[in-house]
Design an enzyme around this catalytic site. Structure first.
Site: not given
Length: 279
Positions: A72, A109
Site C-alpha cells: 500500500k 479505506d
C-alpha cells in the site's frame, strides 16, 4: 472493413499473500448481480516484481487493481497521479489504469470505514465526542484521517509502539492525544467512538489482552477485523450495552468506488452482499 472487438475489463487484488482475500468473491458477486462482463482475480506479487507487474497489467487489459499488504505504501511512488486523500493517509489501496498508461492511486479505506459506520448506525455523529483509536499502522492512518475529516473533536490514540503513535500525532496535528499502551484500558470510557485498528483478536493473531471493562452504554465500538466477524473486543462492548459495528462493512464499502470506476456500475451494499462474502 474490420470491427474492433471490445476488451473484457480485468481487475484484481495485488498483495503477498492474497490467498485469504475476500475481494474476488465480492467482485464476482457484483459482476453477476449486474450482469456485467469482466473478471477480478487475486494476484500474488512480491516486492521485487511489483513495478514490473504494475507496468504490464494495463497492456494485458487490466483497468485497475486493489492493493493490500505489503504494497500500500510502495505503490505511491509508482503511480503517476496520487489523490489528496491517499497523500494524506500515506498509502493507496486502489489503482486505476488509464488508457494512456498512467496509474492513478487513491485510498478508499477511510471512505469505507466512515460509510460502514453511517450505514450501520444512521444516527452516529462524529462530533458527539472524542474517538479512541487503538493502533498506529496503515489502517489507523486511514481511520484517523476519515474521523478528523468527519468532525471528531479529538482522537485519543494508543499503540503498542509509542513512537509510531507519536509520529501520527505529529503528522495529523493537535487533535491527536497519545497515551501509553498500558493506559489504553483507562481511556476506553472517554470515547464516544472506539475503534480497534490492530490485528489483535484476528484469527491466527494474538488476543486483545487489554482490560475492556471501560466500555459503557452510549458508545459506538467498531473493530476493523472481520475474521472472525465477532471479535472478543466487540463481544465485550456489546455486553456493556454499546452499539457495535463489525469490520466486514469497511471491506465492502471501500470496494464501491473501484468497482464503479472499473466496471461502470455503482454497486449497492446489501445484506445479500454480506452473505455472499461470508459464504
Amino acid at each position: 472493413m474490420s470491427t474492433e472487438i471490445p476488451r473484457i475489463p480485468l481487475a484484481g487484488v495485488v498483495g503477498a499473500p492474497v490467498t485469504y482475500s475476500r475481494s474476488p468473491v465480492l467482485f464476482r458477486h457484483w459482476l453477476d448481480q449486474y450482469d456485467l462482463p469482466g473478471h477480478y482475480v487475486p494476484l500474488h506479487v512480491g516486492n521485487d516484481d511489483l513495478e514490473t507487474v504494475l507496468r504490464t497489467l494495463p497492456r494485458m487489459g487490466f483497468v485497475g487493481v486493489n492493493v493490500t499488504i505489503p504494497h500500500k505504501v510502495s505503490v505511491m511512488s509508482l503511480a503517476h497521479i496520487v489523490t489528496d486523500r491517499a497523500t494524506l493517509i500515506g498509502a493507496a489501496n486502489t489503482l486505476i489504469f488509464r488508457e494512456d498508461g498512467t496509474i492513478h492511486a487513491d485510498n478508499t479505506d477511510g471512505f469505507g470505514f466512515i460509510e460502514n459506520l453511517r450505514q450501520s448506525v444512521p444516527d452516529w455523529t462524529a462530533s458527539a465526542g472524542p474517538a479512541v483509536v487503538l493502533g498506529a499502522g496503515g489502517a489507523a492512518r486511514a481511520v484517523i484521517a476519515s474521523l478528523l475529516d468527519a468532525g471528531v473533536p479529538q482522537i485519543i490514540l494508543s499503540n503498542r509502539s509509542r513512537s509510531k503513535a507519536d509520529a501520527l500525532a505529529e503528522e495529523f496535528g493537535k487533535r491527536i492525544r497519545v497515551v501509553e499502551w498500558v493506559q489504553a484500558a483507562a481511556v476506553l470510557a472517554e470515547g464516544a467512538t472506539v475503534v480497534n485498528t490492530t490485528s489483535l483478536g484476528m484469527t491466527g493473531k494474538e488476543d486483545m489482552r487489554i482490560n475492556l471493562d471501560g466500555f459503557h452504554s452510549g458508545q459506538l465500538v467498531t473493530d476493523i477485523v472481520y475474521t472472525p466477524l465477532r471479535t472478543a473486543f466487540l463481544d465485550a462492548a456489546e455486553a456493556a450495552g454499546c452499539q457495535t459495528v463489525d469490520g466486514l462493512g469497511m471491506l465492502l464499502y471501500q470496494a464501491v468506488p473501484g468497482f464503479e470506476r472499473w466496471f461502470g456500475q455503482k454497486p449497492v451494499v446489501t445484506e445479500a452482499t454480506r452473505q455472499a462474502v461470508l459464504a
